[in-house]
Design a protein around this motif. Structure first.
Motif, PDB file in Angstrom:
ATOM      1  N   ALA A   7      42.477 132.002 -73.571  1.00 33.03           N
ATOM      2  CA  ALA A   7      41.180 132.294 -72.966  1.00 33.03           C
ATOM      3  C   ALA A   7      41.305 132.816 -71.529  1.00 33.03           C
ATOM      4  CB  ALA A   7      40.312 131.050 -72.999  1.00 33.03           C
ATOM      5  N   GLU A   8      42.490 132.725 -70.960  1.00 40.02           N
ATOM      6  CA  GLU A   8      42.658 133.081 -69.553  1.00 40.02           C
ATOM      7  C   GLU A   8      42.531 134.575 -69.300  1.00 40.02           C
ATOM      8  OE1 GLU A   8      45.455 129.652 -67.542  1.00 40.02           O
ATOM      9  OE2 GLU A   8      46.422 131.264 -68.644  1.00 40.02           O
ATOM     10  N   LYS A   9      41.965 134.903 -68.149  1.00 43.10           N
ATOM     11  CA  LYS A   9      41.772 136.304 -67.811  1.00 43.10           C
ATOM     12  C   LYS A   9      42.390 136.656 -66.463  1.00 43.10           C
ATOM     13  CE  LYS A   9      37.823 137.196 -70.693  1.00 43.10           C
ATOM     14  NZ  LYS A   9      36.396 137.379 -70.806  1.00 43.10           N
ATOM     15  N   ASN A  10      43.428 135.928 -66.083  1.00 42.78           N
ATOM     16  CA  ASN A  10      44.065 136.251 -64.807  1.00 42.78           C
ATOM     17  C   ASN A  10      44.475 137.717 -64.788  1.00 42.78           C
ATOM     18  OD1 ASN A  10      44.261 133.475 -65.462  1.00 42.78           O
ATOM     19  ND2 ASN A  10      45.654 133.176 -63.747  1.00 42.78           N
ATOM     20  N   PRO A  11      44.269 138.375 -63.635  1.00 45.65           N
ATOM     21  CA  PRO A  11      44.655 139.779 -63.565  1.00 45.65           C
ATOM     22  C   PRO A  11      46.139 139.941 -63.251  1.00 45.65           C
ATOM     23  CG  PRO A  11      43.698 139.086 -61.486  1.00 45.65           C
ATOM     24  CD  PRO A  11      43.654 137.882 -62.391  1.00 45.65           C
ATOM     25  N   VAL A  12      46.661 141.102 -63.554  1.00 45.17           N
ATOM     26  CA  VAL A  12      47.953 141.484 -63.019  1.00 45.17           C
ATOM     27  C   VAL A  12      47.628 142.295 -61.760  1.00 45.17           C
ATOM     28  CG1 VAL A  12      48.058 143.506 -64.558  1.00 45.17           C
ATOM     29  CG2 VAL A  12      50.134 142.674 -63.487  1.00 45.17           C
ATOM     30  N   ILE A  13      48.322 141.980 -60.676  1.00 39.03           N
ATOM     31  CA  ILE A  13      48.038 142.685 -59.424  1.00 39.03           C
ATOM     32  C   ILE A  13      49.079 143.776 -59.224  1.00 39.03           C
ATOM     33  CG2 ILE A  13      47.779 142.447 -56.917  1.00 39.03           C
ATOM     34  CD1 ILE A  13      46.947 139.509 -57.522  1.00 39.03           C
ATOM     35  N   LEU A  14      48.596 145.011 -59.020  1.00 38.98           N
ATOM     36  CA  LEU A  14      49.501 146.126 -58.781  1.00 38.98           C
ATOM     37  C   LEU A  14      49.505 146.430 -57.288  1.00 38.98           C
ATOM     38  CD1 LEU A  14      48.423 148.643 -61.615  1.00 38.98           C
ATOM     39  CD2 LEU A  14      49.735 146.536 -61.814  1.00 38.98           C
ATOM     40  N   HIS A  15      50.662 146.288 -56.661  1.00 36.38           N
ATOM     41  CA  HIS A  15      50.811 146.717 -55.272  1.00 36.38           C
ATOM     42  C   HIS A  15      51.454 148.098 -55.321  1.00 36.38           C
ATOM     43  CE1 HIS A  15      49.955 142.612 -53.955  1.00 36.38           C
ATOM     44  NE2 HIS A  15      50.827 142.191 -54.854  1.00 36.38           N
ATOM     45  N   ILE A  16      50.653 149.126 -55.057  1.00 30.73           N
ATOM     46  CA  ILE A  16      51.164 150.485 -55.190  1.00 30.73           C
ATOM     47  C   ILE A  16      51.710 150.954 -53.853  1.00 30.73           C
ATOM     48  CG2 ILE A  16      50.564 152.860 -55.806  1.00 30.73           C
ATOM     49  CD1 ILE A  16      48.330 151.615 -57.574  1.00 30.73           C
ATOM     50  N   ASN A  17      53.035 151.161 -53.811  1.00 26.00           N
ATOM     51  CA  ASN A  17      53.690 151.614 -52.587  1.00 26.00           C
ATOM     52  C   ASN A  17      54.235 153.026 -52.813  1.00 26.00           C
ATOM     53  OD1 ASN A  17      53.253 149.025 -51.471  1.00 26.00           O
ATOM     54  ND2 ASN A  17      54.981 148.293 -52.721  1.00 26.00           N
ATOM     55  N   ASP A  18      55.038 153.493 -51.860  1.00 22.21           N
ATOM     56  CA  ASP A  18      55.492 154.879 -51.948  1.00 22.21           C
ATOM     57  C   ASP A  18      56.298 155.198 -53.196  1.00 22.21           C
ATOM     58  OD1 ASP A  18      54.260 156.263 -50.054  1.00 22.21           O
ATOM     59  OD2 ASP A  18      55.786 156.014 -48.499  1.00 22.21           O
ATOM     60  N   GLU A  19      57.247 154.327 -53.544  1.00 16.56           N
ATOM     61  CA  GLU A  19      58.140 154.681 -54.649  1.00 16.56           C
ATOM     62  C   GLU A  19      58.071 153.729 -55.826  1.00 16.56           C
ATOM     63  OE1 GLU A  19      61.941 155.031 -52.858  1.00 16.56           O
ATOM     64  OE2 GLU A  19      61.574 157.117 -52.272  1.00 16.56           O
ATOM     65  N   GLU A  20      57.239 152.711 -55.695  1.00 20.66           N
ATOM     66  CA  GLU A  20      57.184 151.752 -56.797  1.00 20.66           C
ATOM     67  C   GLU A  20      55.834 151.040 -56.839  1.00 20.66           C
ATOM     68  OE1 GLU A  20      60.451 149.197 -55.721  1.00 20.66           O
ATOM     69  OE2 GLU A  20      59.170 147.945 -54.463  1.00 20.66           O
ATOM     70  N   ILE A  21      55.531 150.564 -58.034  1.00 18.49           N
ATOM     71  CA  ILE A  21      54.453 149.582 -58.154  1.00 18.49           C
ATOM     72  C   ILE A  21      55.140 148.236 -58.256  1.00 18.49           C
ATOM     73  CG2 ILE A  21      52.506 148.711 -59.502  1.00 18.49           C
ATOM     74  CD1 ILE A  21      52.088 151.419 -60.678  1.00 18.49           C
ATOM     75  N   GLN A  22      54.731 147.329 -57.374  1.00 17.00           N
ATOM     76  CA  GLN A  22      55.246 145.974 -57.509  1.00 17.00           C
ATOM     77  C   GLN A  22      54.172 145.184 -58.238  1.00 17.00           C
ATOM     78  OE1 GLN A  22      55.097 143.247 -54.357  1.00 17.00           O
ATOM     79  NE2 GLN A  22      55.894 141.781 -55.872  1.00 17.00           N
ATOM     80  N   MET A  23      54.533 144.676 -59.409  1.00 18.27           N
ATOM     81  CA  MET A  23      53.538 143.980 -60.224  1.00 18.27           C
ATOM     82  C   MET A  23      53.673 142.489 -60.057  1.00 18.27           C
ATOM     83  SD  MET A  23      53.045 146.126 -63.600  1.00 18.27           S
ATOM     84  CE  MET A  23      54.061 147.399 -62.940  1.00 18.27           C
ATOM     85  N   GLU A  24      52.564 141.778 -60.108  1.00 16.81           N
ATOM     86  CA  GLU A  24      52.583 140.356 -59.793  1.00 16.81           C
ATOM     87  C   GLU A  24      51.575 139.649 -60.684  1.00 16.81           C
ATOM     88  OE1 GLU A  24      51.809 139.800 -55.565  1.00 16.81           O
ATOM     89  OE2 GLU A  24      51.067 137.801 -56.088  1.00 16.81           O
ATOM     90  N   MET A  25      52.000 138.540 -61.262  1.00 20.48           N
ATOM     91  CA  MET A  25      51.115 137.776 -62.134  1.00 20.48           C
ATOM     92  C   MET A  25      51.307 136.306 -61.820  1.00 20.48           C
ATOM     93  SD  MET A  25      49.389 138.528 -65.173  1.00 20.48           S
ATOM     94  CE  MET A  25      48.396 137.440 -66.164  1.00 20.48           C
TER      95      MET A  25
END
Lengths: 366, 366
Positions: free
Chosen positions: A277-295
């Motif tokens: 049932a959880e709806k936690n988001p994945v957070i995308l930190h969009i930088n110059d050369e990468e997306i750093q994803m965080e959950m």
């Protein structure tokens, strides 16, 4: 009534007809198929009152006639027969005799008069396209219809034809899917909403062959799909569809190019930390050369980087990972492009030609 | 604690260990796997209190240690990792860090002290046979165990070894399955009842390779299966098993030889006329050259003939078609032999060598 057909032909026909037989119903007659023996074949008809199917099966008709019988029952019996011709005989008491090899079944038929046969419709417009195209347009949009019956219009998909452009739209108020293709011919303006269930079932029946055509005819309240020996009729959903043009802007701040497979793998892993049932988001930190994803969830945390090519500003955005996965699943391109405005505006995934456009509303971040 | 292993090795090990992780439990600790890093590998241990599994996975151990973690969670994470080596690290707070490629997970571990580790048993006897043989013996008998927990003894299978004969028996009071083989060596008399659930799970893990061996050791209350890098321990069911010898008679009146595939097809079709809860029998009229099969239910009727070779008297018998199907599914012979006494005595299906014997109690006919 009396006819003979091959086991294989009957199987193919009844498996198509079964798509309009409801699983559960308060009207048992809708669990039946009408079998009409006429000329050089039999016509199978089913109807769940929203969707109706008529399909023709080649048969050697010895005596014309029409009968109603439980559709799943007859399908099961014929499927388990030996690989030989199947003989059908209906006597004056509507009793159905089925012979195949040394096997003999006797099951009751029903007078067909009670069955709601398919309506005749007055065709106002029609278009023709390949089975492949229709199947693809459905596949690429159907996942974002709504299942909220209190807002009926978005339980269907918008089919809009204008000149040579054919557009399919689905939305569920937090995301929008749009697919467009150019047709070979130009048509008058058509704009209808077709029930999602109809499109799901049709999609299962369509061969997906690029060489095979499907003709779609529209009347005021119905849509008719004709292909091969099959005809499918469905009610349309009444009402005005949402105006999606106003949602589409081009003044984005950030454009990202990312490898689809890597992006998918990463988001897919992030969902492991979600309980149902959880709806936690994945957070995308969009930088110059990468997306750093965080959950982060009650279960644990995950982070991972994916290489990207970026134009524009750095940006953080929180998205429902399941919505991203739904989109990535139906895109066949190797690389995909994300377009972003700010942390609170929809994330857009589209290709250069805009043959597909997906909008996903982000989750609000403090 | 710190180690590295390949994704593939970990996947294989954890998928075996998961067989002893209960689906639902009131003891959440049983949903965990113990991971112990030691020497040249890690040992995974799971235990649902009836069945316990220990399996070894090759790993490069940099720091020995032991930790407890949710088994399905860690299995899911590693399965979705990219195809690279997986690095595990546990810190002093029992926090588990998993690295693979650029993906990094952090999930909580639990102190292993609370976990019920597998008991040490005092081996009294042991036998060795091929994985193929054990898997086959289970497959050919497991379907007729009972699920009636109030008569515990028949929820398991009798394993009896006497000299070189190894016999497996299951029964549910309306039918009996017996399989026998000759072992290479002679053993002391062993007679134990092993829970059906244990055998089902072991059967899924066994490779079924005729070249690979499995050692089975027996203690007073436990049985231990050892093969490859895996060890499975299970409680035995206490009590005296039914005496089946008295059910086996040879003074039959009728012997029938029939092609298995034809017989199966016919019985299978007959079951189409049964709704779920119905137990209508299929009636076999055994004549000189054929069995005429007959089925009548609320849905309809069916009849069909199958050629046979018969010795002895004509006979009619009514049987539960599902019981016949269960037996026919596990027999690999092209032809099968039925032995009958009268309409109210069990129908026996066995081969000449009696390496399998199945008894099915008939349904009483007026």
């Amino acid at each position: 009534m009396k006819f003979t057909c091959t086991k294989n032909d009957f199987n193919n026909g009844i498996s198509i007809a079964l798509k309009a037989v409801p699983g559960k119903t308060t009207m048992p007659i809708l669990e039946c198929v009408v079998i009409e023996a006429k000329g050089d074949g039999i016509i199978l008809t089913t109807n769940d009152m929203q969707l109706g199917i008529e399909t023709k099966v080649p048969a050697e008709v010895k005596e014309e006639g029409i009968i109603l019988v439980n559709a799943r029952m007859i399908a099961d019996i014929v499927r388990r027969f030996p690989e030989e011709d199947v003989h059908f005989e209906v006597d004056e008491n509507n009793s159905i005799l089925l012979f195949c090899g040394k096997s003999k079944f006797n099951i009751p038929g029903i007078d067909h008069e009670e069955f709601p046969m398919l309506p005749q419709i007055e065709v106002e417009n029609e278009i023709t396209l390949s089975q492949f195209t229709l199947k693809e347009m459905i596949r690429k949009t159907i996942f974002s219809i709504s299942d909220n019956e209190s807002n009926k219009i978005i339980t269907g998909e918008l089919f809009e034809i204008k000149g040579t452009e054919f557009k399919v739209v689905s939305l569920d108020l937090v995301r929008v899917s749009i697919c467009k293709i150019q047709l070979k011919e130009s048509y008058d303006h058509i704009k209808v909403v077709i029930p999602g269930k109809t499109l799901n079932e049709i999609s299962k029946i369509l061969s997906g062959d690029a060489e095979e055509e499907v003709k779609i005819s529209f009347s005021k309240n119905h849509v008719l799909f004709e292909f091969g020996d099959t005809m499918i009729i469905s009610r349309l959903i009444e009402g005005n569809y949402y105006n999606i043009e106003q949602m589409l802007k081009n003044n984005y701040e950030t454009q990202v190019k990312v490898n689809k497979k890597e992006f998918y793998g990463c988001i897919d892993r992030a969902t492991l930390l979600l309980r149902e049932a959880e709806k936690n988001p994945v957070i995308l930190h969009i930088n110059d050369e990468e997306i750093q994803m965080e959950m982060n969830t009650n279960i644990g945390s995950m982070d991972e980087e994916v290489y990207i090519e970026k134009e524009g500003k750095d940006l953080d955005i929180a998205l429902n990972p399941k919505y991203i996965i739904d989109v990535l699943k139906v895109i066949d391109d190797e690389d995909i492009y994300l377009y972003l405005f700010n942390s609170n505006a929809p994330c857009v995934i589209k290709n250069k030609e805009e043959s597909y456009i997906y909008l996903i509303t982000p989750i609000y971040m403090n």
